[in-house]
Write an enzyme that holds these catalytic residues in place. Structure first.
Site, PDB file in Angstrom:
ATOM      1  N   GLY A 229      24.173  22.867   7.432  1.00  0.00           N
ATOM      2  CA  GLY A 229      24.867  20.994   7.762  1.00  0.00           C
ATOM      3  C   GLY A 229      23.843  20.072   8.281  1.00  0.00           C
ATOM      4  O   GLY A 229      24.438  18.483   7.711  1.00  0.00           O
TER       5      GLY A 229
ATOM      6  N   ASP B 254      16.974  21.445  -1.278  1.00  0.00           N
ATOM      7  CA  ASP B 254      16.392  22.669  -0.474  1.00  0.00           C
ATOM      8  C   ASP B 254      16.600  24.206   0.019  1.00  0.00           C
ATOM      9  O   ASP B 254      17.483  24.182   0.667  1.00  0.00           O
ATOM     10  CB  ASP B 254      16.872  22.370   1.426  1.00  0.00           C
TER      11      ASP B 254
ATOM     12  N   LYS C 238      21.026  19.028   7.624  1.00  0.00           N
ATOM     13  CA  LYS C 238      20.032  17.426   6.857  1.00  0.00           C
ATOM     14  C   LYS C 238      21.846  16.810   6.580  1.00  0.00           C
ATOM     15  O   LYS C 238      21.546  15.624   5.969  1.00  0.00           O
ATOM     16  CB  LYS C 238      19.306  18.503   5.780  1.00  0.00           C
TER      17      LYS C 238
ATOM     18  N   CYS D  21      10.617  25.088   3.787  1.00  0.00           N
ATOM     19  CA  CYS D  21      10.680  26.335   4.926  1.00  0.00           C
ATOM     20  C   CYS D  21       9.058  27.667   4.359  1.00  0.00           C
ATOM     21  O   CYS D  21       9.629  27.991   5.327  1.00  0.00           O
ATOM     22  CB  CYS D  21      11.771  27.296   6.011  1.00  0.00           C
TER      23      CYS D  21
ATOM     24  N   ASP E 108      27.451  24.829  -1.552  1.00  0.00           N
ATOM     25  CA  ASP E 108      27.084  25.998  -1.120  1.00  0.00           C
ATOM     26  C   ASP E 108      27.882  27.355  -1.752  1.00  0.00           C
ATOM     27  O   ASP E 108      28.915  26.651  -1.632  1.00  0.00           O
ATOM     28  CB  ASP E 108      26.768  26.104   0.902  1.00  0.00           C
TER      29      ASP E 108
ATOM     30  N   ALA F  11      24.684  23.817   3.628  1.00  0.00           N
ATOM     31  CA  ALA F  11      24.976  24.698   4.597  1.00  0.00           C
ATOM     32  C   ALA F  11      23.375  24.926   5.951  1.00  0.00           C
ATOM     33  O   ALA F  11      22.723  24.955   4.305  1.00  0.00           O
ATOM     34  CB  ALA F  11      25.287  25.815   4.262  1.00  0.00           C
TER      35      ALA F  11
END
Length: 463
Positions: free
Chosen positions: A238, A305, A240, A357, A258, A236
Site C-alpha cells: 500500500g 506493479d 504506492k 523491482c 490484491d 499491497a
C-alpha cells in the site's frame, strides 16, 4: 509455529519487493517484533548456506507442502539457531530430516575447507561489507502535513537540514543527524543509511512514509489529477496507493486489488493511518476484473506493479543474488505481458505506470515492447523524467524513455518504470511529463508558495 510462519511471510514479502526487513516485520502483526526481526535477519545472513544445504538434502522435493521460505527458517533454527524451540508440526517435520540436513552441512564444510559455521559466511559477508548501504528515504505524507513542517519537526529533534541535494553523490555523503531534500522528488527527505524511524512520532502517526526512492517513482510519474479515478492493480502493502492518494489530495477514487487477505488487512490499516479516505479494497485477481464494468468507466490512470523476480531488491538483503531460472523468467514475463495488456483494455484509460523491482530485461523492456507492438498506435511511451540518469536498455526504439534505478547509479533499490499514455501515431514517441509532475519538480525546494501556505495551516501539525 506462529514465529516461523511470520518469518516465512516476511521473507516472501522481501522476495516480492514489498518493502525492507524492518517495514515488513513491523507491519506483520507478530507481537514480538525483535524476536521476529532477529530470526529473519539471521536466516537471510545464512541464506546462501541454507540454499546449498536444502538443495543437497532435497528437502523441498521430499516435503511438497513446505514453502522455500519456511524451509529456510526451519533449517536455520535447526542447524544454526536455537534448535527449534517452537514450531508444532513444522518442528516435527524438520526433525525427521535432521540427520540428512546435518550430513549435508558437514559435507559443505569439507567441500569449502572450513571447520566452523561462521567460516561458511565469509564470501557473503565480504560482499556485504563491499556494498555501500543505501540512504534512508522518507516520503512526507501531504495528506496530513507538508514538507516545511516535517523539516521543522526534525530540526527540533536535533537533526541538521542541509537543503535540497544538488547531486546523487551528495546523498551518499550523509552521516550523523544530517538530512537533505531529494533532488528529484519534492516530497522526499533523505537521511543517512540505517536511520531508524519506526518508533518516531511522525511515522506512527502516518505523517511520514518509509519508502525507497525508486518505489516512489511510479505514482509520482503517473501524477493523476485530483478527482481522477485510479486503479492500483497489485496494491499491497500500500505505499504506492497512499502516494497516489496524496497526489489526488483524497479527491477522486482509488480501486485497489490484491489476492492476499492478510496483506489487504495490513494495507487497510496503513491507509487509514495515512489519512487516505477515497479508496476501495478488493480481494480479487486484477486479471478477473471486467474493464467494461460501469464501476470502472471513469478510470483514467492505472498503477501496475505486478509480481516479478524481485532481483532488484537483493542489494538490501544480506544474501548473495540468486538468479531466477530461465523457465521462471519466461513464466513471469508471460504473466506480466498478460496483465499489462489487460490493464490497457480499460476504455477510459489515459495513462499507466508499469513498474517492477527486477533487473531483468525479460520482465522490463521486453514486456513493454511486446505489449506496445500488440497495441499498435493506441498507446505510446512517455519520456519520463529526462533528468533521471539511468535509462531503459536500448532494446527497441524509444526504450530510453523508460527509467531504471540501481544502487550504483541512483542510490536506490533496483527498479524499472515505464509510463504509457493513450494516443499518438507511433509507439515510443517521447511525450512530456504530466503537468502536475512538472510543477512538482519546479517547486522542488519543498517550501510552498504563500497562497498554498494559508491552506496548509488547516492540516494536522506535529507539535
Amino acid at each position: 509455529m506462529a514465529l516461523y510462519s511470520a518469518a516465512a511471510a516476511v521473507l516472501a514479502g522481501l522476495e516480492r519487493g514489498d518493502g525492507g526487513i524492518k517495514a515488513l516485520v513491523y507491519s506483520s502483526g507478530f507481537p514480538h517484533v525483535r524476536q521476529l526481526y532477529a530470526l529473519v535477519a539471521e536466516t537471510l545472513r545464512y541464506a546462501p548456506v541454507l540454499d546449498a544445504v536444502l538443495a543437497g538434502a532435497a528437502l523441498l522435493q521430499a516435503e511438497k507442502k513446505l514453502s522455500p521460505q519456511l524451509a529456510k527458517v526451519l533449517v536455520y533454527d535447526l542447524l544454526f539457531g536455537k534448535g527449534l524451540k517452537c514450531g508444532g508440526r513444522w518442528k516435527a517435520l524438520a526433525r525427521r530430516h535432521r540427520a540428512r540436513l546435518q550430513a549435508e552441512l558437514a559435507r559443505l564444510k569439507v567441500q569449502r575447507r572450513v571447520s566452523c559455521n561462521e567460516d561458511l559466511l565469509a564470501p557473503a559477508e565480504a560482499a556485504r561489507a563491499a556494498a555501500a548501504p543505501l540512504p534512508r528515504y522518507v516520503r512526507v505524507n501531504t495528506l496530513k502535513t507538508c514538507v516545511e513542517d516535517v523539516i521543522d519537526f526534525f530540526k527540533r529533534q536535533g537533526y541538521s537540514y542541509l537543503g535540497k541535494a544538488a547531486s546523487v553523490e551528495e546523498l551518499s555523503s550523509l552521516s550523523g543527524k544530517k538530512f537533505l531534500l531529494d533532488l528529484h522528488l519534492p516530497e522526499l527527505l533523505v537521511f543517512p543509511p540505517q536511520t531508524d524511524f519506526h518508533s518516531n512520532q511522525l511515522y506512527t502517526s502516518g505523517h511520514i512514509i518509509l519508502q525507497d526512492k525508486a518505489s516512489c517513482l511510479p505514482a509520482f510519474l503517473l501524477s493523476p489529477a485530483p478527482g481522477s479515478h485510479v486503479i492500483d492493480a497489485c496494491a499491497a502493502p500500500g505505499n504506492k496507493t497512499s502516494h497516489v492518494a496524496a497526489i489526488l489530495k483524497n479527491k477522486g477514487q482509488i480501486f485497489a486489488f490484491d489476492l492476499d487477505t492478510k496483506r489487504l488487512a495490513t494495507m487497510n490499516t496503513m491507509l487509514m493511518r495515512a489519512g487516505v479516505t477515497s479508496f476501495e479494497l478488493a480481494q480479487q485477481d486484477f486479471l478477473t476484473v471486467d474493464p467494461r464494468d460501469s464501476k470502472y468507466s471513469k478510470v483514467t490512470c492505472i498503477l501496475l506493479d505486478p509480481s516479478c523476480s524481485g532481483s532488484g531488491m537483493v542489494t538490501r538483503l544480506p544474501t548473495e543474488e540468486a538468479a531466477p531460472s530461465a523457465e521462471r523468467l519466461r513464466a513471469l514475463a508471460a504473466f506480466q505481458r498478460k496483465i499489462l495488456s489487460h490493464a490497457l483494455s480499460f476504455p477510459a484509460l489515459q495513462r499507466l505506470a508499469y513498474s517492477t523491482c527486477s533487473l531483468h530485461q525479460e520482465e522490463n523492456e521486453n514486456v513493454v515492447h511486446a505489449v506496445l507492438q500488440e497495441q499498435g498506435s493506441a498507446f505510446r511511451l512517455v519520456n519520463a523524467l529526462p533528468s533521471w540518469p539511468c535509462r531503459g536498455l536500448a532494446t527497441f526504439p524509444g526504450s530510453e524513455c523508460c527509467l531504471r534505478a540501481s544502487p550504483a547509479e541512483t542510490l536506490t533499490q533496483g527498479f524499472f518504470v515505464a509510463l504509457l499514455e493513450r494516443g499518438g501515431e507511433e509507439a515510443a514517441v517521447p511525450s512530456p511529463l504530466p503537468a502536475a509532475a512538472e510543477r512538482s519538480l519546479q517547486q522542488g525546494s519543498g517550501v510552498q508558495p504563500e497562497p498554498a501556505r494559508k491552506k496548509r495551516r488547516k492540516k494536522q501539525r506535529v507539535k
